[in-house]
Design an enzyme around this catalytic site. Structure first.
Site, PDB file in Angstrom:
ATOM      1  N   ASP A 156      30.848  38.338  36.854  1.00  0.00           N
ATOM      2  CA  ASP A 156      30.439  39.100  35.784  1.00  0.00           C
ATOM      3  C   ASP A 156      30.356  38.589  34.404  1.00  0.00           C
ATOM      4  O   ASP A 156      31.070  37.758  34.137  1.00  0.00           O
ATOM      5  CB  ASP A 156      31.225  40.441  35.816  1.00  0.00           C
ATOM      6  CG  ASP A 156      32.492  40.355  35.351  1.00  0.00           C
ATOM      7  OD1 ASP A 156      33.293  39.664  35.859  1.00  0.00           O
ATOM      8  OD2 ASP A 156      33.018  41.344  34.553  1.00  0.00           O
ATOM      9  N   GLU A 208      35.907  41.443  35.593  1.00  0.00           N
ATOM     10  CA  GLU A 208      36.857  40.833  34.653  1.00  0.00           C
ATOM     11  C   GLU A 208      36.753  41.055  33.131  1.00  0.00           C
ATOM     12  O   GLU A 208      37.517  41.293  32.471  1.00  0.00           O
ATOM     13  CB  GLU A 208      36.920  39.257  34.814  1.00  0.00           C
ATOM     14  CG  GLU A 208      38.115  38.623  34.150  1.00  0.00           C
ATOM     15  CD  GLU A 208      38.217  38.416  32.609  1.00  0.00           C
ATOM     16  OE1 GLU A 208      39.082  38.077  32.183  1.00  0.00           O
ATOM     17  OE2 GLU A 208      37.137  38.341  32.049  1.00  0.00           O
TER      18      GLU A 208
END
Ligand code: ZN
Length: 385
Positions: free
Chosen positions: A74, A140
């Site tokens: 991500d 994250e």
């Protein structure tokens, strides 16, 4: 023919995997690793009040040693795409640099490790001596509840045991090879609350202004350092982030004042001893003049240090050989998923150069991608996996 980290990085950058969107990035990795013989699992985690997040776990080999590579696909949003010289999700190459969101944080490093692993397998007849795994999260950059903290226990439940982990966060400061992170400071948030007695500003003798009290307590806490640092850590630091009274009335002495603070602390402390230290200092400064209390928030970011030893030496030695720089073993910076991984196996963080992470025109030199792949390749060889 060697696997091409640049092509893999470009494909990953073209996936719009802005947290919590998967954006095709994990599907791409699943296909890449699956074709090379990895057993690939895609797991979605949910929690009330948060977005569902997809994650990936891939492993090849069944024996020891077991080296795990951890990372996240991500990325943070691009911001205004018009500010970018090269579109953030196009993976364009110009002047020897690959542009795009996630180029350094951290699709680039995932591409390098994937390429290194494919090369390593090709050299060993498609099967490692030990085991190689990828633990990749899509959560994250967000609140990090449906990623690594759930993926690790999920893997442990299946009987996965890791010997060591390389986390591919952009660990280097200014040039590839200048820094390996071997630990992280802890982080603790708290609120200092001072209570007084409300009253009219013209009659302060009938009131007790908590602003006076909180100012003296803040000043006392800031005067004396929390410690002098330790062998691997800078001194701990307390920063006040907000001082609030919330009083909009000009002739009113407020009843309460609050100050929020964050402490980044080193291995001179544990969460509990640090809380006691702060409370002791506040109590001494307050005496019986100031009525105060402090509320600490629960923290999942305790300080940790990966003890120096053969694994740290191995990664540092390879990085030095490939780049010609001697990496500093550092514990600086914010928290990372290493704070969760360290409960399962020793972890070091080594990836690309962090300066452009989260910036407009994030990019990585092609040479860095090639050198990081060479480093990861040599780590796999030297580790004997
Ligand atoms: Zn990152």
């Amino acid at each position: 023919m060697a696997a091409d980290p640049v092509a893999i990085a470009r494909d990953l950058i073209c996936c719009r995997s802005v947290t919590p969107a998967e954006g095709g990035a994990l599907a791409f990795l699943a296909h890449l690793l699956g074709s090379a013989g990895f057993a690939v699992e895609r797991v979605t985690f949910s929690q009330a009040g948060t977005d569902d997040v997809e994650n990936l776990y891939a492993r090849i080999g069944s024996g020891a040693p077991h080296l795990m590579f951890a990372g996240h696909t991500d990325v943070v949003p691009s911001g205004d795409e018009k500010l970018w010289t090269h579109p953030p999700f196009a993976g364009e190459i110009a002047d020897g640099k690959l542009y795009g969101r996630g180029a350094v944080d951290m699709k680039g490093a995932i591409a390098c490790f994937a390429a290194a692993a494919l090369d390593h397998l090709a050299k060993h007849g498609g099967r490692p001596k030990g085991s190689i795994s990828f633990l990749i999260t899509g959560d994250e950059e967000g609140i990090a509840v449906n990623g690594t903290p759930k993926l690790l226990p999920w893997a442990a439940e299946r009987g996965e045991k890791f010997d060591h982990c390389v986390l591919g966060e952009p660990s280097n400061d200014a040039a590839l090879g200048d820094m390996i992170k071997i630990g992280r400071r802890g982080s603790l948030n708290g609120t200092l609350i001072v209570t007084g007695r409300q009253g009219h500003v013209a009659y302060p003798q009938r009131a007790d202004n908590p602003v006076r009290g909180i100012v003296s307590l803040i000043s006392a806490v800031l005067t004396e350092p929390l410690d002098k640092g330790s062998a691997h850590f800078d001194p701990s630091n307390l920063e006040f982030t907000s001082v609030d009274v919330g009083n909009r009335t000009v002739n009113l002495i407020p009843a309460e004042a609050r100050a929020r603070f964050n402490i980044r602390y080193n291995d001179n402390h544990t969460l509990t001893s640090l809380q006691r230290l702060v409370e002791t200092r506040l109590a001494a400064a307050a005496g019986d003049r100031v009525r105060w209390r402090v509320e600490f928030e629960p923290s999942n970011s305790d300080v940790f240090l990966t003890t120096s030893g053969p694994f740290v030496d191995l990664v540092a030695g390879v990085a030095a050989r490939v780049t010609g720089r001697t990496p500093v073993l550092s514990t600086t910076g914010g928290t990372s998923d290493a704070r969760f991984i360290k409960n399962y196996c020793p972890v070091v963080e080594f990836g690309l150069v962090g300066q452009l992470a989260h910036h407009v025109d994030e990019h990585v030199p092609i040479a860095d991608l090639e050198n990081l792949t060479a480093i990861y390749r040599e780590v796999l060889a030297a580790y004997g996996v």
